[in-house]
Design a protein around this motif. Structure first.
Motif, PDB file in Angstrom:
ATOM      1  N   SER A   1       0.641   9.167 -18.474  1.00 10.70           N
ATOM      2  CA  SER A   1      -0.742   9.052 -19.094  1.00 10.70           C
ATOM      3  C   SER A   1      -1.109   9.405 -20.475  1.00 10.70           C
TER       4      SER A   1
ATOM      5  N   LEU B   1       3.356   6.187  -5.739  1.00  8.46           N
ATOM      6  CA  LEU B   1       2.977   6.090  -6.948  1.00  8.46           C
ATOM      7  C   LEU B   1       1.733   6.659  -7.285  1.00  8.46           C
ATOM      8  N   GLN B   2       0.935   6.422  -6.528  1.00 14.76           N
ATOM      9  CA  GLN B   2      -0.537   6.986  -7.027  1.00 14.76           C
ATOM     10  C   GLN B   2      -1.650   8.317  -6.545  1.00 14.76           C
ATOM     11  N   VAL B   3      -0.573   8.293  -5.115  1.00 11.90           N
ATOM     12  CA  VAL B   3      -0.228  10.129  -4.566  1.00 11.90           C
ATOM     13  C   VAL B   3       0.296  10.923  -4.699  1.00 11.90           C
TER      14      VAL B   3
ATOM     15  N   LEU C   1       1.753   1.877  -3.509  1.00 11.31           N
ATOM     16  CA  LEU C   1       1.112   2.381  -4.189  1.00 11.31           C
ATOM     17  C   LEU C   1       0.738   3.555  -4.060  1.00 11.31           C
TER      18      LEU C   1
ATOM     19  N   SER D   1      -5.932  -0.685 -10.624  1.00 17.22           N
ATOM     20  CA  SER D   1      -5.391   0.456  -9.252  1.00 17.22           C
ATOM     21  C   SER D   1      -6.052   1.428 -11.036  1.00 17.22           C
ATOM     22  N   GLU D   2      -5.875   1.324 -11.833  1.00 16.75           N
ATOM     23  CA  GLU D   2      -5.978   2.776 -13.256  1.00 16.75           C
ATOM     24  C   GLU D   2      -7.425   3.072 -12.784  1.00 16.75           C
TER      25      GLU D   2
ATOM     26  N   GLY E   1      -7.952   3.529  -8.431  1.00 12.83           N
ATOM     27  CA  GLY E   1      -7.850   4.793  -7.722  1.00 12.83           C
ATOM     28  C   GLY E   1      -7.462   3.688  -6.444  1.00 12.83           C
ATOM     29  N   LEU E   2      -6.250   4.467  -5.572  1.00 10.15           N
ATOM     30  CA  LEU E   2      -6.204   3.815  -4.408  1.00 10.15           C
ATOM     31  C   LEU E   2      -6.776   3.697  -3.018  1.00 10.15           C
TER      32      LEU E   2
ATOM     33  N   ILE F   1       0.788  -1.220  -0.107  1.00  6.11           N
ATOM     34  CA  ILE F   1       0.181  -0.248   0.411  1.00  6.11           C
ATOM     35  C   ILE F   1       0.307   1.014  -0.223  1.00  6.11           C
TER      36      ILE F   1
ATOM     37  N   LYS G   1      -9.119   6.436 -12.901  1.00  5.46           N
ATOM     38  CA  LYS G   1     -10.274   7.178 -13.742  1.00  5.46           C
ATOM     39  C   LYS G   1     -11.618   6.732 -14.126  1.00  5.46           C
TER      40      LYS G   1
ATOM     41  N   GLU H   1       4.010  10.420  -6.715  1.00  4.52           N
ATOM     42  CA  GLU H   1       3.936  10.434  -8.040  1.00  4.52           C
ATOM     43  C   GLU H   1       2.781  10.743  -9.387  1.00  4.52           C
ATOM     44  N   HIS H   2       1.761  10.817  -8.387  1.00  6.23           N
ATOM     45  CA  HIS H   2      -0.021  10.662  -9.426  1.00  6.23           C
ATOM     46  C   HIS H   2       0.042  12.220  -9.992  1.00  6.23           C
TER      47      HIS H   2
ATOM     48  N   ILE I   1      -1.282   2.685 -12.725  1.00  2.00           N
ATOM     49  CA  ILE I   1      -1.341   2.610 -11.470  1.00  2.00           C
ATOM     50  C   ILE I   1      -2.070   3.816 -10.732  1.00  2.00           C
ATOM     51  N   GLY I   2      -0.543   4.794 -11.149  1.00  2.00           N
ATOM     52  CA  GLY I   2      -0.167   5.861 -10.984  1.00  2.00           C
ATOM     53  C   GLY I   2      -1.305   7.568 -11.353  1.00  2.00           C
ATOM     54  N   SER I   3      -1.855   6.695 -12.571  1.00  2.00           N
ATOM     55  CA  SER I   3      -2.666   7.647 -13.658  1.00  2.00           C
ATOM     56  C   SER I   3      -3.594   7.778 -12.874  1.00  2.00           C
ATOM     57  N   GLY I   4      -4.187   6.639 -12.235  1.00  2.00           N
ATOM     58  CA  GLY I   4      -5.540   6.351 -11.193  1.00  2.00           C
ATOM     59  C   GLY I   4      -5.309   7.361 -10.217  1.00  2.00           C
ATOM     60  N   GLY I   5      -4.450   8.032  -9.556  1.00  2.00           N
ATOM     61  CA  GLY I   5      -5.005   8.430  -8.767  1.00  2.00           C
ATOM     62  C   GLY I   5      -5.607   7.623  -7.645  1.00  2.00           C
ATOM     63  N   ILE I   6      -6.370   8.905  -6.354  1.00  2.00           N
ATOM     64  CA  ILE I   6      -7.276   8.834  -5.029  1.00  2.00           C
ATOM     65  C   ILE I   6      -8.060   8.042  -5.988  1.00  2.00           C
TER      66      ILE I   6
ATOM     67  N   VAL J   1      -8.085  -0.074  -4.412  1.00  2.00           N
ATOM     68  CA  VAL J   1      -6.666  -1.135  -4.302  1.00  2.00           C
ATOM     69  C   VAL J   1      -6.767  -1.111  -3.204  1.00  2.00           C
ATOM     70  N   VAL J   2      -6.985   0.048  -1.919  1.00  2.00           N
ATOM     71  CA  VAL J   2      -6.778  -0.106  -0.398  1.00  2.00           C
ATOM     72  C   VAL J   2      -8.051  -1.070  -0.190  1.00  2.00           C
TER      73      VAL J   2
ATOM     74  N   LEU K   1       2.556  10.605 -13.737  1.00  2.00           N
ATOM     75  CA  LEU K   1       2.221   9.846 -14.486  1.00  2.00           C
ATOM     76  C   LEU K   1       1.024  10.194 -14.903  1.00  2.00           C
ATOM     77  N   GLN K   2       0.428  10.686 -14.344  1.00  2.00           N
ATOM     78  CA  GLN K   2      -0.938  11.232 -14.886  1.00  2.00           C
ATOM     79  C   GLN K   2      -0.464  12.330 -16.672  1.00  2.00           C
TER      80      GLN K   2
ATOM     81  N   LYS L   1       2.842   1.184 -14.015  1.00  2.00           N
ATOM     82  CA  LYS L   1       3.010   1.818 -13.588  1.00  2.00           C
ATOM     83  C   LYS L   1       2.715   3.342 -14.118  1.00  2.00           C
ATOM     84  N   ILE L   2       3.004   3.417 -14.794  1.00  2.00           N
ATOM     85  CA  ILE L   2       1.844   5.375 -15.353  1.00  2.00           C
ATOM     86  C   ILE L   2       0.114   5.257 -15.378  1.00  2.00           C
TER      87      ILE L   2
END
Lengths: 630, 371
Positions: free
Chosen positions: A54, A42-44, A39, B271-272, B275-276, A36, B245, A46-47, B237-242, B279-280, A50-51, B234-235
């Motif tokens: 994308s 990555l998701q917060v 993740l 994940s995309e 989001g987080l 977690i 999409k 580096e969001h 997962i990361g671009s999914g954000g909190i 995932v959680v 990475l966005q 990774k792109i």
């Protein structure tokens, strides 16, 4: 025999197992936290980055070509337009067997080896474009044929786009020029100017004439379409569109009817006729013959055709109006006369005796006048009106070449006029210093005599001659010749301001009138060299004829035009303006290797042009002109 | 005590030998799987229908196994292990080659993958073998146990199938660990593995495997080749954000930038799009299933059941960890699916068979006490 524990400590073993399970739970919890945490990173954390990546992946900018500005003449006649053409385009990604598809296409359409070669080259070079053109310039028949078979060819389509077209073919090539495919040199230059992005969707660029000179105004601003693409780069849908800004329309000073007239007068002779507004420098006609079809270049000229243009002895690629360096001959006599008056070398009334030849003291050679029996007593007026050479031999020798050269440079000889096309040469105004630098030779007095009648090394373009003539008509004010009338719509024009060069200032302004009177006598005087051409003209005019020898004749040789090869015949020149007392329009004529001279060939051509101008702009009745023709 | 309460609460489930909470967790995962596969497969309904059939078949298999008592599995363990080992040898000799590795055995109408069988047979065999004596096992038996694990693991690694051999190895090692392997020996084993690593790197690994490790360490060194998958993942997962999409809105997956979208890299799609937050929640669901498995093992009445249940549950955890670790760049890419979510039948059947055994353990122990 293995030892067995008969009774196992079940509870102890269960406790051992339980402890291990709790250790496992601790490890699992830690690992889940790690997952977690990563993740979250990555998701917060580096969001944003990475966005962006994308979006970079999926969003591509497709450039949209702006529509090129149109070109009109002063009366709103369309000189360069954009017409839709159809091309057969292929999307290689969507085709399984390209060779097979091409073979099948060849059964319904003619695709020759040249097309195929071009196609293969494009296929390699331009991967970023999805469409590759297989066949260009389809006619309606071909479009219809393909349309009926389209279902058999997925990945092949008919695409329409706008291309430049010049409805007057070869009439305006030396004025309007043309656009052609952007080549590597263009790309380099655009890169240097930071303009490459603006040409992302453009296929052509101005290569000559107005199309080149006003490229930045005509081209417009590129637009973009934001499209979503898949991993193979294929557009899936359009997200937004930023429309391109079309180029500005260009309105020229040119009058297509006068241009036609000038070209018609030149006929199949090599030469140039220019008609210019005396006040603004606006060019009403600028003809150079022979010419060639501008449309040949738009879609790529064939090597064979280009070679024939290059090799033609008539040099059709040469813009004679601005690149033709002719000996100005007697057309510059007014200017040298003005210098003589300014320097006090002559007065308006001082005269010399012309026996038909001139001798430099101590040189055993006679410099002949064109009139072998001589003009008798001549002053500045008759020397210009009758184009007396002897008078000018004498004057030139007294002035010296460097004074002449310096004064003529003020009139723009030896320099580009600054007309708004790039195809222009400065031609040559010789001087002592020039000759030493160029040939490492001294200047000879005999050469000064030749300069005095506009020959020797002296060359000038018709554009220089018309500008220098306008300077006399305007008594020193020097307007720069210009094709542009303005940008934008003909009814709502943003007019171009006339450009001026440093005026020619003289000490006694009466000298202008002396010279202008003499030039009026050329056309209207009893012995004027152009009097026959301007006989009975319903308007007043002034001018100067010139006949340039292309070969030097021996002292006693007789020149008979009909008997010598065409390329050795004289050039006929004429400059002039009208009306004589309030100059509105200026003209220059140059005709190569004609039978006859300035008075008999060039002056009648000028008369015809001026008649046409009067007809169109000065409301002279046809009757008046008809009477004049008698 | 608690089990009595449960029986009173859910007499029907008990009779059917079904563990309610576990079933709930597994069904939730299966439903999520269908939604994500629908999105990852480009809204392909056929793909979803095939997965529905597979899930159905795997659940039926699970229910059947749940009816059998743990004692049956114990008795059956050595035979299953023996058969499995023979089949693995057969695969190496006459196996079908697929994707550059020999994994399948063609026997008459069906092709089977013996390495999948070993995911169950190895922990069963180990639990049976260790349960022959009191735990913790002594050193001699321990070495034998290690041998029992290594034999199939090496055979599978030779196919080569790194992912499966890793899972089979962990299944066996978990049994040994849960049986109370002393920490000192664990330390010694860790040291040996550490010492062995350079040997593995230099002499035993295939070139493509070394490549994978290098790419794992720095995916950007080969962004268009081997590193492409992990970078795109990774792109995604990361671009999914909190918040993600949104379902069916993941551009990385919908526009096919992600590789293996509906199989190994399905977690990236999830994940995309979710989001987080999603995932959680998903990890919480996995955590719930794992915890339920461990509780069942803790409550099991005999050591065999405890060891087997615990090892199967921990192996399930390894699936989750390795898959999520690899798609998010923590671990090198090895072919391990996201359990119960990834598209594909074989691993689904094996995993649910494992849970069938767990349900058997959860619902049969009362009988033993009654005896």
């Amino acid at each position: 025999m293995r030892t067995r524990t008969p009774i196992r400590d079940t509870e102890g073993e269960s406790n051992l197992f339980a402890r291990r399970v709790f250790v496992a739970i601790a490890i699992i919890t830690a690992v889940f936290m790690l997952l977690i945490g990563n993740l979250y990173h990555l998701q917060v954390e580096e969001h944003t980055e990475l966005q962006t990546r994308s979006n970079d992946n999926r969003i591509k900018l497709l450039p949209l070509a702006p529509n090129r500005g149109l070109i009109y003449d002063r009366n709103g006649v369309l000189l360069a337009e954009n017409i839709p053409i159809f091309s057969l385009d292929v999307i290689p990604e969507e085709i399984d067997d390209l060779d097979q598809t091409i073979a099948e296409l060849q059964q319904i359409l003619t695709i020759d080896d040249d097309d195929l070669e071009q196609f293969r080259r494009n296929l390699k070079g331009q991967r970023r474009f999805n469409n590759v053109t297989l066949l260009d310039n389809l006619n309606e028949q071909q479009v219809a044929t393909f349309a009926t078979h389209q279902h058999r060819f997925p990945g092949v389509s008919i695409e329409a786009r706008l291309v430049r077209h010049y409805p007057y073919d070869d009439l305006l090539t030396h004025v309007v020029g043309y656009v052609a495919k952007i080549n590597r040199r263009d790309v380099e230059r655009l890169k240097q100017d930071g303009e490459l992005a603006n040409y992302a969707a453009s296929r052509t660029i101005g290569k000559l004439g107005i199309e080149k000179y006003y490229e930045s105004e005509l081209h417009g601003e590129v637009g973009y379409q934001r499209v979503e693409v898949n991993n193979r780069g294929r557009a899936v849908r359009t997200l937004s569109t930023e429309a391109p800004t079309p180029g500005q329309d260009v309105v020229l000073e040119l009058d297509i009817e006068l241009q036609k007239k000038a070209t018609e007068i030149l006929g199949d002779r090599r030469g140039s006729i220019i008609l210019m507004d005396a006040k603004t420098g606006g060019l009403l006609a600028m003809a150079s013959t022979p010419s060639y079809n501008a449309n040949w270049f738009v879609n790529g000229i064939s090597v064979k055709r280009y070679q024939s243009l290059l090799r033609s002895k008539d040099s059709p690629l040469l813009n004679r109006a601005t690149q033709g360096g002719y000996p100005p001959a007697s057309t510059i006599k007014p200017h040298i006369g003005l210098l003589g008056l300014e320097e006090g070398t002559i007065t308006p009334t001082s005269r010399i005796w012309d026996p038909g030849w001139f001798e430099i003291k101590g040189v055993d050679r006679r410099y002949r006048d064109w009139l072998s029996w001589g003009h008798g007593w001549v002053n500045i007026n008759s020397a210009i009106a009758e184009s007396c050479d002897t008078f000018y031999y004498d004057l030139a020798l007294k002035l010296g070449v460097d004074k002449i050269s310096g004064f003529m440079t003020q009139f723009g000889f030896g320099e580009k006029t600054g007309i708004d096309i790039h195809e222009e040469i400065p031609a040559l105004m010789p001087s002592r210093g020039w000759k030493r630098a160029r040939y490492n030779q001294p200047w000879y007095a005999g050469e000064t005599l030749s300069v005095g009648i506009g020959q020797s090394y002296w060359t000038a373009t018709p554009m220089q001659l018309i500008a220098a003539t306008a300077a006399i008509a305007n008594e020193g004010e020097q307007v720069i010749p210009r094709l542009l009338r303005g940008f934008g719509n003909i009814t709502d024009l943003d007019p171009a301001e006339p450009g001026y060069k440093r005026p020619v200032v003289i000490s006694d302004n009466n000298h202008w009138q002396v010279i202008k009177d003499a030039m009026q006598d050329v056309n209207m005087g009893a012995k004027g060299s152009a009097r026959r051409a301007f006989e009975d003209a319903p308007y007043s005019s002034a001018g100067k004829t010139g006949t340039a020898q292309v070969v030097n004749l021996g002292e006693d040789e007789e020149y008979v035009a009909e008997e010598i090869a065409e390329q050795y015949r004289d050039n006929a020149m004429y400059v002039g303006y009208a009306p004589a007392d309030d100059p509105q329009v200026v003209i220059a004529v140059a005709m190569e290797n004609v039978i006859g001279g300035g008075g008999s060939v060039a002056a009648p051509a000028a008369r015809e042009m001026l008649d046409s101008w009067y007809q169109r702009y000065q409301l002279v009745t046809d009757e008046g002109l008809a009477n004049a023709d008698d | 005590m608690l089990t009595t309460e449960e029986r009173q609460r859910n007499p029907l489930l008990k009779k059917l030998h079904i563990d309610g909470p576990l079933l709930l967790g597994l069904l939730a995962l299966a439903v999520i799987s269908l939604f994500v596969i629908y999105s990852a497969g480009g809204e392909n309904e056929d793909l979803v229908m095939r997965q529905v059939i597979r899930i159905g078949a795997a659940f039926v298999g699970m229910f059947i196994l749940a009816q059998l008592p743990p004692r049956f599995f114990e008795k059956f363990s050595p035979i299953l292990y023996g058969i499995g080992l023979l089949l693995l040898v057969a695969v190496l000799l006459v196996g079908e080659v697929g994707k550059g590795a020999q994994r399948w055995l063609d026997i008459g109408p069906v092709t089977i993958q013996p390495s999948e069988l070993m995911k169950l047979a190895v922990p069963m065999m180990l639990a049976w073998f260790i349960n022959r004596r009191a735990i913790p096992p002594r050193l001699g038996r321990l070495l034998l146990a290690v041998g029992l694990v290594l034999a199939p693991v090496l055979l599978i690694a030779k196919q080569p199938d790194l992912g499966t051999s890793l899972l089979v190895a962990s299944a066996g090692i978990f049994v040994i660990f849960l049986a109370g392997l002393s920490w000192r020996l664990i330390a010694v084993a860790a040291a040996l593995v550490g010492a062995f690593a350079p040997v593995l790197w230099l002499y035993l690994m295939h070139d493509y495997q070394r490549q994978r490790v290098l790419t794992f360490l720095n995916p950007e060194r080969d962004p268009l080749g081997a590193g492409y998958h992990i970078i795109q993942s990774k792109i995604a997962i990361g671009s999914g954000g909190i918040d993600g999409k949104g379902w069916l809105q993941g551009t990385q997956s919908q526009l096919e930038f992600l590789p293996e979208r509906h199989t190994d890299f399905i977690f990236s799609v999830f994940s995309e799009e979710f989001g987080l937050t999603g995932v959680v929640l998903l990890l919480a669901l996995y955590g719930f299933v794992i915890m339920r498995g461990l509780i069942i093992s803790l409550r099991a009445q005999d050591i065999f059941s405890k060891l087997l249940g615990g090892a199967l549950t921990l192996t399930f955890f390894v699936y989750v960890f390795v898959n999520i670790g690899m798609v998010s760049g923590l671990l090198p890419v090895v072919g391990v699916p996201l359990p119960l979510i990834s598209y594909g039948g074989t691993s689904m059947v094996t995993i649910l068979a494992g849970f069938g055994i767990l349900m058997s353990i959860a619902t049969h122990h009362r009988l033993i006490i009654n005896q």
